[in-house]
Design a protein around this motif. Structure first.
Motif, PDB file in Angstrom:
ATOM      1  N   ALA A   1       2.987   6.289  -5.544  1.00  0.00           N
ATOM      2  CA  ALA A   1       2.742   6.437  -6.981  1.00  0.00           C
ATOM      3  C   ALA A   1       1.606   7.421  -7.244  1.00  0.00           C
ATOM      4  CB  ALA A   1       2.432   5.073  -7.596  1.00  0.00           C
ATOM      5  N   ALA A   2       0.537   7.339  -6.432  1.00  0.00           N
ATOM      6  CA  ALA A   2      -0.575   8.285  -6.599  1.00  0.00           C
ATOM      7  C   ALA A   2      -0.143   9.711  -6.287  1.00  0.00           C
ATOM      8  CB  ALA A   2      -1.736   7.862  -5.702  1.00  0.00           C
ATOM      9  N   GLU A   3       0.668   9.879  -5.242  1.00  0.00           N
ATOM     10  CA  GLU A   3       1.165  11.216  -4.903  1.00  0.00           C
ATOM     11  C   GLU A   3       2.052  11.785  -6.001  1.00  0.00           C
ATOM     12  OE1 GLU A   3       3.760  13.377  -1.330  1.00  0.00           O
ATOM     13  OE2 GLU A   3       3.355  11.215  -1.295  1.00  0.00           O
ATOM     14  N   LYS A   4       2.924  10.955  -6.567  1.00  0.00           N
ATOM     15  CA  LYS A   4       3.781  11.400  -7.655  1.00  0.00           C
ATOM     16  C   LYS A   4       2.965  11.782  -8.888  1.00  0.00           C
ATOM     17  CE  LYS A   4       7.790   9.946 -10.373  1.00  0.00           C
ATOM     18  NZ  LYS A   4       8.751   8.845 -10.632  1.00  0.00           N
ATOM     19  N   ARG A   5       1.934  10.988  -9.173  1.00  0.00           N
ATOM     20  CA  ARG A   5       1.079  11.291 -10.326  1.00  0.00           C
ATOM     21  C   ARG A   5       0.349  12.618 -10.123  1.00  0.00           C
ATOM     22  NH1 ARG A   5      -0.595   6.704 -10.717  1.00  0.00           N
ATOM     23  NH2 ARG A   5      -2.415   6.797  -9.359  1.00  0.00           N
ATOM     24  N   GLU A   6      -0.122  12.891  -8.919  1.00  0.00           N
ATOM     25  CA  GLU A   6      -0.800  14.160  -8.637  1.00  0.00           C
ATOM     26  C   GLU A   6       0.166  15.346  -8.782  1.00  0.00           C
ATOM     27  OE1 GLU A   6      -2.523  13.819  -4.822  1.00  0.00           O
ATOM     28  OE2 GLU A   6      -4.087  12.407  -5.452  1.00  0.00           O
ATOM     29  N   LYS A   7       1.413  15.164  -8.337  1.00  0.00           N
ATOM     30  CA  LYS A   7       2.397  16.232  -8.478  1.00  0.00           C
ATOM     31  C   LYS A   7       2.702  16.525  -9.941  1.00  0.00           C
ATOM     32  CE  LYS A   7       4.821  15.696  -4.071  1.00  0.00           C
ATOM     33  NZ  LYS A   7       6.127  15.380  -3.427  1.00  0.00           N
ATOM     34  N   VAL A   8       2.814  15.492 -10.747  1.00  0.00           N
ATOM     35  CA  VAL A   8       3.087  15.683 -12.175  1.00  0.00           C
ATOM     36  C   VAL A   8       1.935  16.427 -12.848  1.00  0.00           C
ATOM     37  CG1 VAL A   8       3.389  14.472 -14.358  1.00  0.00           C
ATOM     38  CG2 VAL A   8       4.650  13.727 -12.342  1.00  0.00           C
ATOM     39  N   ILE A   9       0.703  16.042 -12.515  1.00  0.00           N
ATOM     40  CA  ILE A   9      -0.463  16.708 -13.105  1.00  0.00           C
ATOM     41  C   ILE A   9      -0.529  18.171 -12.680  1.00  0.00           C
ATOM     42  CG2 ILE A   9      -2.984  16.719 -13.141  1.00  0.00           C
ATOM     43  CD1 ILE A   9      -2.905  13.694 -12.899  1.00  0.00           C
ATOM     44  N   ALA A  10      -0.248  18.431 -11.391  1.00  0.00           N
ATOM     45  CA  ALA A  10      -0.269  19.820 -10.914  1.00  0.00           C
ATOM     46  C   ALA A  10       0.826  20.655 -11.572  1.00  0.00           C
ATOM     47  CB  ALA A  10      -0.113  19.844  -9.389  1.00  0.00           C
ATOM     48  N   ARG A  11       1.994  20.061 -11.768  1.00  0.00           N
ATOM     49  CA  ARG A  11       3.097  20.796 -12.416  1.00  0.00           C
ATOM     50  C   ARG A  11       2.772  21.089 -13.877  1.00  0.00           C
ATOM     51  NH1 ARG A  11       6.726  24.632 -11.911  1.00  0.00           N
ATOM     52  NH2 ARG A  11       8.532  24.316 -13.260  1.00  0.00           N
ATOM     53  N   LYS A  12       2.159  20.140 -14.566  1.00  0.00           N
ATOM     54  CA  LYS A  12       1.753  20.376 -15.953  1.00  0.00           C
ATOM     55  C   LYS A  12       0.745  21.514 -16.047  1.00  0.00           C
ATOM     56  CE  LYS A  12       2.523  15.794 -17.955  1.00  0.00           C
ATOM     57  NZ  LYS A  12       1.867  14.612 -18.612  1.00  0.00           N
ATOM     58  N   GLU A  13      -0.197  21.542 -15.139  1.00  0.00           N
ATOM     59  CA  GLU A  13      -1.194  22.613 -15.150  1.00  0.00           C
ATOM     60  C   GLU A  13      -0.556  23.962 -14.834  1.00  0.00           C
ATOM     61  OE1 GLU A  13      -4.798  24.468 -15.552  1.00  0.00           O
ATOM     62  OE2 GLU A  13      -4.192  22.428 -16.092  1.00  0.00           O
ATOM     63  N   GLU A  14       0.414  23.964 -13.913  1.00  0.00           N
ATOM     64  CA  GLU A  14       1.117  25.210 -13.589  1.00  0.00           C
ATOM     65  C   GLU A  14       1.915  25.740 -14.783  1.00  0.00           C
ATOM     66  OE1 GLU A  14       4.489  26.839 -10.393  1.00  0.00           O
ATOM     67  OE2 GLU A  14       3.755  24.757 -10.318  1.00  0.00           O
ATOM     68  N   LEU A  15       2.625  24.849 -15.465  1.00  0.00           N
ATOM     69  CA  LEU A  15       3.390  25.267 -16.638  1.00  0.00           C
ATOM     70  C   LEU A  15       2.476  25.741 -17.762  1.00  0.00           C
ATOM     71  CD1 LEU A  15       6.119  22.472 -16.777  1.00  0.00           C
ATOM     72  CD2 LEU A  15       6.388  24.830 -15.997  1.00  0.00           C
ATOM     73  N   ARG A  16       1.326  25.083 -17.927  1.00  0.00           N
ATOM     74  CA  ARG A  16       0.385  25.525 -18.953  1.00  0.00           C
ATOM     75  C   ARG A  16      -0.153  26.915 -18.652  1.00  0.00           C
ATOM     76  NH1 ARG A  16      -4.704  26.149 -19.916  1.00  0.00           N
ATOM     77  NH2 ARG A  16      -5.215  25.659 -17.752  1.00  0.00           N
TER      78      ARG A  16
ATOM     79  N   PRO B   1       0.809  -1.225   0.000  1.00  0.00           N
ATOM     80  CA  PRO B   1       0.000   0.000   0.000  1.00  0.00           C
ATOM     81  C   PRO B   1       0.845   1.280   0.000  1.00  0.00           C
ATOM     82  CG  PRO B   1      -0.569  -1.441   1.855  1.00  0.00           C
ATOM     83  CD  PRO B   1       0.603  -2.040   1.183  1.00  0.00           C
ATOM     84  N   TRP B   2       2.020   1.227   0.603  1.00  0.00           N
ATOM     85  CA  TRP B   2       2.882   2.413   0.645  1.00  0.00           C
ATOM     86  C   TRP B   2       3.341   2.788  -0.767  1.00  0.00           C
ATOM     87  CZ3 TRP B   2       8.016   3.406  -0.648  1.00  0.00           C
ATOM     88  CH2 TRP B   2       8.522   4.611  -0.190  1.00  0.00           C
ATOM     89  N   ALA B   3       3.700   1.779  -1.584  1.00  0.00           N
ATOM     90  CA  ALA B   3       4.115   2.066  -2.962  1.00  0.00           C
ATOM     91  C   ALA B   3       2.953   2.615  -3.783  1.00  0.00           C
ATOM     92  CB  ALA B   3       4.657   0.788  -3.612  1.00  0.00           C
ATOM     93  N   VAL B   4       1.745   2.108  -3.522  1.00  0.00           N
ATOM     94  CA  VAL B   4       0.568   2.635  -4.237  1.00  0.00           C
ATOM     95  C   VAL B   4       0.332   4.098  -3.882  1.00  0.00           C
ATOM     96  CG1 VAL B   4      -1.919   2.369  -4.526  1.00  0.00           C
ATOM     97  CG2 VAL B   4      -0.464   0.352  -4.418  1.00  0.00           C
ATOM     98  N   ALA B   5       0.442   4.422  -2.615  1.00  0.00           N
ATOM     99  CA  ALA B   5       0.232   5.808  -2.180  1.00  0.00           C
ATOM    100  C   ALA B   5       1.302   6.735  -2.754  1.00  0.00           C
ATOM    101  CB  ALA B   5       0.222   5.875  -0.649  1.00  0.00           C
TER     102      ALA B   5
END
Length: 354
Positions: free
Chosen positions: A94-109, A88-92
């Motif tokens: 991975a989800a946190e990393k995915r959220e950070k990537v999405i937020a960074r993409k939106e910020e750059l856009r 479960p720790w690896a799943v959490a």
């Protein structure tokens, strides 16, 4: 056909004929036709709509055939279920990393969208601010200073005239030319030394300051019409981007052959007068017209003719700036023009919708 090939195919033909004979014996003619028709329909339906395949096509005598069309992966993985993640720790993480990537993409856009300039009017620059600014109306001469003592009135009048900000002048005049003319007129109107008194000196200064204030109001662009302002803006564009001014700032690079043989190569004919036909000057003049027309269309949204004229002028400016970029190879002159007009490469190289 060679005898060897015929001999090898003979057992296969025998097996095929025996299978067909057994099928005809065990099944009636109607059942065979129904089986072949339903088998063909189910196979085609499963190929086109595999997710909508009904249950009756998976049952009956052609169950294996339908299942074969559904499964495209290996038969070993057909009935195997995917195991859930055991950490479960690896799943959490991975989800946190995915959220950070999405937020960074939106910020750059959002940053790219904020940094991009409007392809029509561009972003605000000092040149555009000076072109759009309107000088403030100067107060009347009689109300310039209060009616006090003569000496105090002269000092206040002189201070008020000196601190007046004229900006750009009307009638194609420059502030230095006006100062030179006023100084020359003051030297001409000075009385001879034999008749100089304190009162005449004071009166002469007061008259000179009154004349200066009057000339400032006559030549101020704030008292001019819209036609005078347009003419002043055109002169401002020519004096800012004309090559008779910018050639000293951005010298044209010489060809290697000219630098190798400077004596034999022909010299360029010197420029005569002001530059009004270069690409940068024409682009600046079009920018002036575009901004005026775009401001007018903000209130008159149904003006179809001027909207079309605006579109034509924007595309014409695009062509001029593309030519300038290709000619200057994206050099300093091109960058200077783009920064002054408040435009970027995306507004010039991409298609503009108005």
């Amino acid at each position: 056909m060679p005898a060897r090939v015929f001999t090898s195919l003979q057992p296969l033909a025998c097996n095929l004929s025996s299978s067909l004979a057994a099928l005809q014996i065990t099944t009636s003619v109607g059942a065979v036709s129904r089986l072949s028709t339903e088998w063909l329909a189910g196979s085609l339906f499963s190929l086109r709509y595999p997710q909508r395949l009904s249950r009756r096509y998976l049952e009956g005598p052609f169950q294996i055939t339908s299942a074969a069309f559904l499964h495209t992966s290996s038969s070993l993985n057909a009935g195997r279920k995917r195991k859930p993640p055991s950490n479960p720790w690896a799943v959490a993480k991975a989800a946190e990393k995915r959220e950070k990537v999405i937020a960074r993409k939106e910020e750059l856009r959002q940053l790219r969208q904020d940094a991009a300039s409007d392809p029509v009017v561009g972003h605000t620059t000092p040149f555009l601010e000076a072109m759009d600014s309107k000088p403030d109306m100067l107060p009347p001469i009689d109300h310039l200073v209060p009616a006090t003592d003569a000496h105090e009135r002269q000092e206040a009048f002189e201070k008020a005239v000196v601190e007046e900000r004229l900006g750009r002048l009307n009638h194609f005049l420059q502030p230095d030319e006006v100062k030179t003319s006023l100084a020359r007129s003051r030297a001409l109107e000075e009385p001879p030394l034999s008749s100089v008194t304190e009162k005449s000196v004071r009166q002469g200064k007061e008259m000179h300051f009154k004349a200066t204030a009057a000339m400032n109001r006559i030549l101020s662009l704030s008292n001019g019409s819209s036609k005078d302002k347009t003419r002043a803006n055109k002169a401002w564009c020519v004096e800012t981007f004309g090559r008779h001014i910018t050639d000293d700032k951005f010298p044209q690079p010489k060809h290697p052959s000219m630098s190798a043989n400077p004596e034999t190569d022909p010299t360029k004919t010197p420029r005569v007068g002001r530059d009004t036909g270069s690409s940068e000057v024409q682009a600046a003049l079009l920018t002036m017209k575009i901004r005026t027309l775009a401001k007018q269309l903000e209130t008159n949204t149904h003006d179809k003719m001027n909207k079309r004229n605006l579109r034509l002028m924007v595309h014409r400016r695009q062509k001029l700036l593309k030519y300038l970029k290709r000619k200057e190879r994206g050099g300093q002159r091109y960058q200077y023009v783009m920064e002054s007009l408040g435009l970027d490469d995306a507004a010039i190289m991409k298609e503009v919708f108005i």
